[in-house]
Design an enzyme around this catalytic site. Structure first.
Site, PDB file in Angstrom:
ATOM      1  N   GLU A 140     -19.056  -6.224   2.930  1.00 56.52           N
ATOM      2  CA  GLU A 140     -17.666  -6.171   3.375  1.00 56.52           C
ATOM      3  C   GLU A 140     -16.899  -7.396   2.869  1.00 56.52           C
ATOM      4  OE1 GLU A 140     -15.385  -5.483   7.625  1.00 56.52           O
ATOM      5  OE2 GLU A 140     -17.560  -5.433   7.564  1.00 56.52           O
ATOM      6  N   LEU A 141     -15.644  -7.195   2.449  1.00 58.75           N
ATOM      7  CA  LEU A 141     -14.843  -8.264   1.840  1.00 58.75           C
ATOM      8  C   LEU A 141     -14.566  -9.402   2.831  1.00 58.75           C
ATOM      9  CD1 LEU A 141     -13.099  -9.042  -0.726  1.00 58.75           C
ATOM     10  CD2 LEU A 141     -11.168  -8.089   0.524  1.00 58.75           C
ATOM     11  N   ASP A 142     -14.886 -10.631   2.425  1.00 54.82           N
ATOM     12  CA  ASP A 142     -14.573 -11.843   3.203  1.00 54.82           C
ATOM     13  C   ASP A 142     -15.213 -11.852   4.593  1.00 54.82           C
ATOM     14  OD1 ASP A 142     -13.056 -12.727   1.038  1.00 54.82           O
ATOM     15  OD2 ASP A 142     -11.219 -11.850   1.817  1.00 54.82           O
ATOM     16  N   ASN A 178     -19.206 -17.536  -1.333  1.00 50.41           N
ATOM     17  CA  ASN A 178     -17.785 -17.456  -1.672  1.00 50.41           C
ATOM     18  C   ASN A 178     -17.033 -18.518  -0.876  1.00 50.41           C
ATOM     19  OD1 ASN A 178     -15.328 -16.289  -2.732  1.00 50.41           O
ATOM     20  ND2 ASN A 178     -15.012 -15.306  -0.742  1.00 50.41           N
ATOM     21  N   ILE A 224     -13.123  -7.477  -6.365  1.00 51.54           N
ATOM     22  CA  ILE A 224     -13.903  -6.874  -5.283  1.00 51.54           C
ATOM     23  C   ILE A 224     -15.228  -6.433  -5.888  1.00 51.54           C
ATOM     24  CG2 ILE A 224     -14.032  -4.879  -3.737  1.00 51.54           C
ATOM     25  CD1 ILE A 224     -10.991  -5.202  -3.337  1.00 51.54           C
ATOM     26  N   LEU A 225     -16.317  -6.823  -5.237  1.00 47.66           N
ATOM     27  CA  LEU A 225     -17.646  -6.577  -5.808  1.00 47.66           C
ATOM     28  C   LEU A 225     -18.251  -5.297  -5.226  1.00 47.66           C
ATOM     29  CD1 LEU A 225     -18.756 -10.271  -5.489  1.00 47.66           C
ATOM     30  CD2 LEU A 225     -18.215  -9.081  -7.630  1.00 47.66           C
ATOM     31  N   SER A 260     -10.554 -25.042 -10.058  1.00 44.37           N
ATOM     32  CA  SER A 260     -10.645 -26.386  -9.481  1.00 44.37           C
ATOM     33  C   SER A 260     -11.854 -26.520  -8.543  1.00 44.37           C
ATOM     34  CB  SER A 260      -9.348 -26.756  -8.760  1.00 44.37           C
ATOM     35  OG  SER A 260      -9.177 -26.000  -7.583  1.00 44.37           O
ATOM     36  N   THR A 274      -7.495 -29.149  -1.184  1.00 48.63           N
ATOM     37  CA  THR A 274      -8.130 -30.468  -1.142  1.00 48.63           C
ATOM     38  C   THR A 274      -9.412 -30.416  -0.293  1.00 48.63           C
ATOM     39  OG1 THR A 274      -5.958 -31.463  -1.311  1.00 48.63           O
ATOM     40  CG2 THR A 274      -7.706 -32.888  -0.535  1.00 48.63           C
ATOM     41  N   HIS A 287     -13.199 -18.937   0.811  1.00 43.08           N
ATOM     42  CA  HIS A 287     -12.011 -18.162   1.127  1.00 43.08           C
ATOM     43  C   HIS A 287     -10.999 -19.102   1.783  1.00 43.08           C
ATOM     44  CE1 HIS A 287      -9.643 -14.614   1.995  1.00 43.08           C
ATOM     45  NE2 HIS A 287      -9.455 -15.086   3.214  1.00 43.08           N
TER      46      HIS A 287
HETATM   47  C1  GAR Z   1      -8.989 -21.066  -3.955  1.00 42.30           C
HETATM   48  O1  GAR Z   1      -8.001 -21.454  -3.024  1.00 42.30           O
HETATM   49  C2  GAR Z   1      -9.944 -20.082  -3.323  1.00 42.30           C
HETATM   50  O2  GAR Z   1     -10.218 -20.345  -1.975  1.00 42.30           O
HETATM   51  C3  GAR Z   1      -9.187 -18.804  -3.487  1.00 42.30           C
HETATM   52  O3  GAR Z   1      -8.608 -18.885  -4.765  1.00 42.30           O
HETATM   53  C4  GAR Z   1      -8.379 -20.255  -5.084  1.00 42.30           C
HETATM   54  C5  GAR Z   1      -9.037 -20.537  -6.426  1.00 42.30           C
HETATM   55  O4  GAR Z   1      -8.704 -21.822  -6.883  1.00 42.30           O
HETATM   56  N1  GAR Z   1     -10.057 -17.679  -3.361  1.00 42.30           N
HETATM   57  C6  GAR Z   1      -9.667 -16.500  -2.876  1.00 42.30           C
HETATM   58  O5  GAR Z   1      -8.537 -16.266  -2.510  1.00 42.30           O
HETATM   59  C7  GAR Z   1     -10.768 -15.465  -2.795  1.00 42.30           C
HETATM   60  N2  GAR Z   1     -10.327 -14.311  -2.102  1.00 42.30           N
HETATM   61  P1  GAR Z   1      -9.551 -22.486  -8.063  1.00 42.30           P
HETATM   62  O6  GAR Z   1      -9.655 -21.459  -9.192  1.00 42.30           O
HETATM   63  O7  GAR Z   1      -8.716 -23.656  -8.486  1.00 42.30           O
HETATM   64  O8  GAR Z   1     -10.888 -22.878  -7.516  1.00 42.30           O
END
Ligand code: GAR
Length: 192
Positions: free
Chosen positions: A147-149, A111, A96-97, A13, A176, A113
């Site tokens: 580092e992650l996030d 990214n 994880i990259l 999305s 949203t 998050h």
């Molecule tokens: C989103 O909420 C995004 O922030 C999260 O996954 C969802 C993907 O939704 N990402 C993470 O958790 C990354 N660690 P989408 O496929 O509908 O965009």
């Protein structure tokens, strides 16, 4: 043209929001920016169908087909490089990259998050925010570092945590906002 390559693993999305905003705001004619490709590590990612409907090139690289994380990331980097991207956008890409991958795309890898970083890195962010008694939650767009996030924050949005909220309800409210800030942050970063 400045090419964007978007990586997804699921619903897509956020990817769809970026594609929709790019169309509505005429990024191609106004800024020379386009979404060139959508790549997924999952063949059944719902977002792939959405991308194809929009006429965007798609490609699946199944991480399970590779012997190691390094081998997968090398193949992924090669597939991305074929599009000569100005920006690589992680949009629900649940991998994880490796440091090698992150280094290769340093400064042009972003990214989103679903928390107000630096709080709640990792998974289950909404449940953890509710359990911690947070009154506010939100989402963060950031540059990806090893580092992650963690990594320089480009944009954030805040939503209230309401009494009786479930993780699902909070996730939907946050999502949203993700759809508003991610396209905005992507454009701002490309025009910086
Ligand atoms: C989103 O909420 C995004 O922030 C999260 O996954 C969802 C993907 O939704 N990402 C993470 O958790 C990354 N660690 P989408 O496929 O509908 O965009």
């Amino acid at each position: 043209m400045k090419n964007i390559v978007i990586l997804i693993s699921g619903g897509g999305s956020n990817m769809a929001a970026i594609v929709r905003t790019a169309g509505q705001q005429n990024w191609a004619s106004r800024h020379g920016i386009r979404v060139a490709a959508v790549l997924s590590n999952k063949a059944d990612a719902k977002g792939l169908g959405i991308a194809r409907e929009q006429g965007i090139a798609t490609q699946v690289l199944d991480h399970k087909a590779y012997a190691s994380r390094e081998a997968f990331d090398a193949a992924l980097a090669q597939a991305i490089d074929a599009h000569e991207p100005a920006l690589v956008v992680l949009a629900g890409f649940m991998r994880i990259l490796t440091p090698g991958f992150v280094d290769h795309f340093a400064g042009r890898l972003v990214n989103i998050h679903p928390s107000l970083l630096p709080a709640f890195t990792g998974l289950h962010t909404h449940q953890r925010a509710i359990e911690a008694g947070c009154k506010f939650a939100g989402c963060t767009v950031h540059l990806v570092t090893a580092e992650l996030d963690v990594g320089p924050i480009l944009d954030q949005a805040v939503v209230p945590v309401l009494p009786g909220d479930t993780a699902e309800g909070l996730a939907a409210r946050v999502l949203t906002q993700e759809h508003l800030i991610y396209p905005r942050a992507v454009l701002a970063h490309l025009l910086r």
